[in-house]
Design an enzyme around this catalytic site. Structure first.
Site, PDB file in Angstrom:
ATOM      1  N   ASP B  17       0.831  -1.197   0.000  1.00  0.00           N
ATOM      2  CA  ASP B  17       0.000   0.000   0.000  1.00  0.00           C
ATOM      3  C   ASP B  17       0.874   1.259   0.000  1.00  0.00           C
ATOM      4  OD1 ASP B  17       0.956   0.434   2.584  1.00  0.00           O
ATOM      5  OD2 ASP B  17      -0.798  -0.408   3.547  1.00  0.00           O
ATOM      6  N   TRP B  47     -11.348 -29.025  -4.520  1.00  0.00           N
ATOM      7  CA  TRP B  47     -12.777 -28.822  -4.243  1.00  0.00           C
ATOM      8  C   TRP B  47     -13.625 -29.167  -5.464  1.00  0.00           C
ATOM      9  CZ3 TRP B  47     -11.856 -29.237   0.335  1.00  0.00           C
ATOM     10  CH2 TRP B  47     -11.028 -28.413   1.071  1.00  0.00           C
ATOM     11  N   THR B  59     -14.269 -25.129   2.109  1.00  0.00           N
ATOM     12  CA  THR B  59     -14.215 -24.966   3.570  1.00  0.00           C
ATOM     13  C   THR B  59     -14.252 -23.481   3.924  1.00  0.00           C
ATOM     14  OG1 THR B  59     -11.802 -24.978   3.487  1.00  0.00           O
ATOM     15  CG2 THR B  59     -12.873 -27.079   3.960  1.00  0.00           C
ATOM     16  N   PRO B  60     -15.416 -22.856   3.799  1.00  0.00           N
ATOM     17  CA  PRO B  60     -15.473 -21.417   4.073  1.00  0.00           C
ATOM     18  C   PRO B  60     -15.173 -21.090   5.535  1.00  0.00           C
ATOM     19  CG  PRO B  60     -17.668 -22.289   3.675  1.00  0.00           C
ATOM     20  CD  PRO B  60     -16.699 -23.397   3.373  1.00  0.00           C
ATOM     21  N   LYS B  90     -18.027 -30.416  13.637  1.00  0.00           N
ATOM     22  CA  LYS B  90     -18.358 -29.824  12.331  1.00  0.00           C
ATOM     23  C   LYS B  90     -17.389 -28.712  11.921  1.00  0.00           C
ATOM     24  CE  LYS B  90     -23.248 -30.652  11.505  1.00  0.00           C
ATOM     25  NZ  LYS B  90     -24.514 -29.976  11.145  1.00  0.00           N
TER      26      LYS B  90
END
Lengths: 139, 139, 139, 139
Positions: B17, B47, B59-60, B90
């Site tokens: 930046d 995936w 796998t969010p 989970k």
């Protein structure tokens, strides 16, 4: 603790990943945008001017923490509600709440510091005490 | 615990930046890349294949937490050391440690879940129990 | 003409859009990375050093032209083959050829200039004649 | 040729590079956003709906050409003026003119096609003739 600023974002196709939902680092980008918009809305000059006037480069991140509750996708408009909920000697903490209408999508905090170029090494940056006048603009 | 995978990144001009340092959402992007590379290195299929074979979209993220200790800039090579330090019914938790040679730049955790398309609503996604065979590949 | 540098890229999930293919501005980003890697490979110092030594900020873009022939997706490794095919008084032109194994994915040109801060206005930048010593390193 | 849509963008700190100016692939990203906003403003349904209704995945790029005339930086608001200046059997050409108040910052064209999933290979996409009803909405 501070004013609250609302940063509105239209989510675009290119912000989403092959699962069709916003690629999560974009939420960090939007929170960063919202931090910048918060300070401008409070009357803090742009970093560019603070750099020239006082050597302040910006407010880089020391820590982020974000919980993702619901995904967003393109075509939607979302809002980042940004405030400062903690002030310390050399750091402050942003709270960002991301909403799509009534839905809470994600919420996060960012710990940041105001930094200057290190006088001993122009390649490095260094935190300074929170400037009281800039803090006063945000309250 | 799990195996550890090292994801090597050359930092480029456009990753930085106006303060001359890496724009922090790129660290989240690189941790995500490293998560993907971790699973491939463990032998988990891409995936795309899991989607066709078993409906698994990816796998969010449920939660991220990152501490930034030192900045990085372009021309540097950094490493993300990625493992899984917690397995739940989970969800699982990645640990990412980002180094530049001996320097610790940042470290973070990501809580993720394996998700499928919601059978009741193809627009939505839904967490499934951690697939035991995929977990076994990671240990 | 010039040397040719090959910049290798592993395509990641987050580089792709909801159609499952690379979001095209990433190709521009990778060509920019490859331009930077080209100069470093030729022995040109990083912009950071050239800024201190000679006031050169970098080589911003004047014009880009890209044709997209085949899409790429995550899990693939692609290569950007970068050279300089035209030198003018104040500009030069990169040629970037992006391949995946035998497949030509896209090809493009970039016209760039070496720039310094405008001595009359530090907010602005200004093209300078191509530095002959830096050019010589690229041939 | 077509309607014109104006896409307004607030430039943020993270959109800029170490030279302090917009990192140029962001202009490609904003032109892509403006293309999407153009179609929505013309009444074309989101790609998500067109995918379900007619198998149309989107309008990926075949070719881009951009000239950069003046840089932009954070704190500025810029506008992308987007139209379609050429219609062919299977492709169309966007014109994007990027302005900051009276200043022309950059201008570019994009050649795009409407695509569907290839019926012979779901991993691939395939151009279809320009849908006349969607074209009519844009005129």
């Amino acid at each position: 603790m501070s004013k609250t600023h609302i940063h509105r974002i239209d989510v675009h196709f290119g912000d989403c990943d092959p699962a069709g939902i916003v690629f999560f680092p974009n939420f960090s980008r939007w929170m960063d945008e919202s931090s910048g918009a918060f300070f401008l809305a409070c009357g803090v000059p742009p970093w560019r001017e603070l750099l020239h006037a006082r050597g302040i480069v910006g407010t880089p991140l020391l820590e982020i923490h974000t919980r993702f509750l619901k995904p967003a996708t393109y075509g939607e408009t979302i809002e980042v509600h940004t405030s400062i909920d903690e002030w310390h000697a050399k750091t402050f903490r942003h709270r960002h709440v991301v909403r799509r209408g009534p839905d809470l999508l994600c919420e996060g905090t960012e710990v940041r510091a105001f930094v200057i170029r290190d006088p001993d090494n122009a390649e490095r940056i260094k935190a300074v005490p929170i400037p009281e006048d800039l803090k006063a603009l945000c309250l």
